[in-house]
Design an enzyme around this catalytic site. Structure first.
Site, PDB file in Angstrom:
ATOM      1  N   CYS A 130     -13.021 -10.242   6.378  1.00  0.00           N
ATOM      2  CA  CYS A 130     -13.246  -8.955   5.719  1.00  0.00           C
ATOM      3  C   CYS A 130     -14.709  -8.544   5.687  1.00  0.00           C
ATOM      4  O   CYS A 130     -15.084  -7.566   5.019  1.00  0.00           O
ATOM      5  CB  CYS A 130     -12.676  -9.001   4.306  1.00  0.00           C
ATOM      6  SG  CYS A 130     -10.932  -9.494   4.261  1.00  0.00           S
ATOM      7  N   LYS A 195      -8.496  -9.665  -6.857  1.00  0.00           N
ATOM      8  CA  LYS A 195      -7.668  -9.902  -5.684  1.00  0.00           C
ATOM      9  C   LYS A 195      -7.706 -11.393  -5.378  1.00  0.00           C
ATOM     10  O   LYS A 195      -8.768 -11.957  -5.094  1.00  0.00           O
ATOM     11  CB  LYS A 195      -8.201  -9.100  -4.496  1.00  0.00           C
ATOM     12  CG  LYS A 195      -7.421  -9.389  -3.221  1.00  0.00           C
ATOM     13  CD  LYS A 195      -7.798  -8.478  -2.091  1.00  0.00           C
ATOM     14  CE  LYS A 195      -7.023  -8.846  -0.840  1.00  0.00           C
ATOM     15  NZ  LYS A 195      -7.342  -7.992   0.288  1.00  0.00           N
ATOM     16  N   ARG A 217      -9.574 -17.153   3.451  1.00  0.00           N
ATOM     17  CA  ARG A 217     -10.376 -16.191   2.692  1.00  0.00           C
ATOM     18  C   ARG A 217     -10.845 -16.744   1.337  1.00  0.00           C
ATOM     19  O   ARG A 217     -11.195 -15.995   0.442  1.00  0.00           O
ATOM     20  CB  ARG A 217      -9.564 -14.915   2.452  1.00  0.00           C
ATOM     21  CG  ARG A 217      -9.031 -14.244   3.711  1.00  0.00           C
ATOM     22  CD  ARG A 217      -8.880 -12.752   3.492  1.00  0.00           C
ATOM     23  NE  ARG A 217      -7.973 -12.082   4.403  1.00  0.00           N
ATOM     24  CZ  ARG A 217      -8.197 -11.859   5.701  1.00  0.00           C
ATOM     25  NH1 ARG A 217      -9.310 -12.319   6.261  1.00  0.00           N
ATOM     26  NH2 ARG A 217      -7.315 -11.212   6.428  1.00  0.00           N
ATOM     27  N   LYS A 248      -3.983  -7.974  -7.947  1.00  0.00           N
ATOM     28  CA  LYS A 248      -3.197  -8.179  -6.735  1.00  0.00           C
ATOM     29  C   LYS A 248      -3.153  -9.643  -6.374  1.00  0.00           C
ATOM     30  O   LYS A 248      -4.203 -10.273  -6.379  1.00  0.00           O
ATOM     31  CB  LYS A 248      -3.858  -7.379  -5.606  1.00  0.00           C
ATOM     32  CG  LYS A 248      -3.271  -7.606  -4.245  1.00  0.00           C
ATOM     33  CD  LYS A 248      -4.091  -6.920  -3.210  1.00  0.00           C
ATOM     34  CE  LYS A 248      -3.504  -7.296  -1.862  1.00  0.00           C
ATOM     35  NZ  LYS A 248      -4.315  -6.899  -0.780  1.00  0.00           N
TER      36      LYS A 248
HETATM   37  C1  PBG Z   1      -7.033  -6.274   3.499  1.00  0.00           C
HETATM   38  C2  PBG Z   1      -5.818  -6.272   2.670  1.00  0.00           C
HETATM   39  C3  PBG Z   1      -4.799  -7.240   2.558  1.00  0.00           C
HETATM   40  C4  PBG Z   1      -3.818  -6.694   1.731  1.00  0.00           C
HETATM   41  C5  PBG Z   1      -4.275  -5.449   1.320  1.00  0.00           C
HETATM   42  N1  PBG Z   1      -5.518  -5.216   1.897  1.00  0.00           N
HETATM   43  C6  PBG Z   1      -4.637  -8.538   3.236  1.00  0.00           C
HETATM   44  C7  PBG Z   1      -5.560  -9.665   2.988  1.00  0.00           C
HETATM   45  O1  PBG Z   1      -6.456  -9.613   2.147  1.00  0.00           O
HETATM   46  O2  PBG Z   1      -5.414 -10.639   3.716  1.00  0.00           O
HETATM   47  C8  PBG Z   1      -2.495  -7.353   1.369  1.00  0.00           C
HETATM   48  C9  PBG Z   1      -1.380  -6.383   1.060  1.00  0.00           C
HETATM   49  C10 PBG Z   1      -0.017  -6.973   1.087  1.00  0.00           C
HETATM   50  O3  PBG Z   1       0.188  -8.187   1.273  1.00  0.00           O
HETATM   51  O4  PBG Z   1       0.921  -6.177   0.941  1.00  0.00           O
HETATM   52  N2  PBG Z   1      -8.061  -7.106   3.088  1.00  0.00           N
END
Ligand code: PBG
Length: 324
Positions: A130, A195, A217, A248
């Site tokens: 990212c 997140k 990550r 999230k």
């Molecule tokens: C991008 C992002 C992700 C999700 C939303 N934005 C994936 C990640 O961080 O690997 C996940 C959304 C989902 O699982 O529905 N960074």
């Protein structure tokens, strides 16, 4: 006072009574529908691990947006698949990339939808991380400029809300400054503040082609064991200028959602992520769970825990069920 005077069942006798005293009703306007846009024309590919969810080109995407609007869903959040990936993820801020074209198209069509964009580089970088990578490390400060540039390009295309999901420190501040300098003081920021580094993103990475090509990550997304840290992330994002914050995933983090709800006054969103959706779909396909009842119970639980609105792949189905 207790039984036999108190009889809670009196208020459960029929649906009229039950709906009168329901503490947490669900409405289609509680939902934001995540959508994946890709280059090309007349493309509509179902994501194998996410039945009912498609990668689609802008023309097809626009057709589905009309349906989303008609269902009374509040808005959409957009993710993009690039034509080609590179080290820095430069298609993320290209004015001709799928997300920017999709935003412009939906705005031009004048649909009554809040248009949000996910601001991240992982879909666009060849390494799938990212941020900027150097010697196997995801660098923080050099990533900020690229994220800010991406957010500005979404605002320029017409986005109402930009939602940074990268988890770099300081990105909300960098994005707010860049938006303001470019004249987008009216564009809001929904920060993916808490997140977590979650296995529940698995199906999304298939949908967005964004799996990291090495490592994971964990050096930027949060440790699932931490809740105090979530409050710290939220506080920092608000100080930096976030208008709304997000937790999230949703289902394994309802306690975090509740803690965040109690600690702030801004709107709090929850992301009912891909893995949460796929589990319900897979079990329903096997006849193991009733899809409608399970999905509605999950969405109600997320609202009850404190979410003002929910980003969910169930949005269209749930809106139909609510309207029935
Ligand atoms: C991008 C992002 C992700 C999700 C939303 N934005 C994936 C990640 O961080 O690997 C996940 C959304 C989902 O699982 O529905 N960074």
């Amino acid at each position: 006072m207790s039984f036999p005077v108190e009889r809670p069942r009196r208020l459960r006798r029929n649906e009229r009574l039950r709906s009168l005293v329901r503490e947490t009703p669900l409405a289609a306007s509680d939902f934001i529908y995540p959508m994946f846009v890709c280059p090309g024309k007349r493309v509509r590919n179902e994501v194998p691990s996410m039945p009912g969810i498609f990668q689609q080109s802008v023309d097809r995407f626009l057709e589905e947006c009309r349906e989303v609007e008609q269902l009374g869903i509040s808005g959409i959040i957009l993710f993009g698949l690039p034509e080609k990936k590179d080290e820095r993820g430069s298609e993320a801020w290209s004015p001709d990339a799928a997300v920017q074209r999709a935003v412009a198209a939906v705005k031009k069509a004048n649909l009554d939808l809040v248009v949000m964009t996910d601001v991240c580089l992982c879909e666009y970088t060849s390494h799938g991380h990212c941020g900027v990578v150097e010697d196997g490390e995801v660098l923080n400060d050099p990533s900020l400029e690229l994220l800010a540039q991406t957010a500005v390009s979404h605002a320029r295309a017409g986005a109402d809300v930009v939602a940074p999901s990268d988890m770099m420190d300081g990105r909300v501040g960098a994005i707010r400054r860049a938006l303001d300098e470019a004249g987008f003081t009216h564009v809001s920021i929904l920060a993916y503040s808490a997140k977590y580094c979650s296995a529940f993103y698995g199906p999304f990475r298939e949908a967005a082609g964004s799996a990291p090509q090495f490592g994971d990550r964990r050096s930027y997304q949060m440790d699932p064991a931490n809740v105090r840290e979530a409050l710290r992330e939220v506080r920092l994002d608000l100080v930096e200028g976030a208008d709304m914050v997000m937790v999230k995933p949703a289902l394994p983090y309802l306690d975090v959602l509740r803690a965040v709800r109690r600690s702030v006054r801004v709107p709090v969103a929850a992301y009912n992520v891909s893995g949460e959706y796929s589990m319900v779909k897979a079990a329903a396909r096997n006849g193991w769970l009733d899809e409608r009842r399970t999905a509605m119970e999950i969405l109600t639980g997320i609202r009850r825990a404190g979410a003002d609105f929910i980003l969910t792949y169930h949005a269209k189905d749930a809106a139909r069920w609510i309207a029935e």
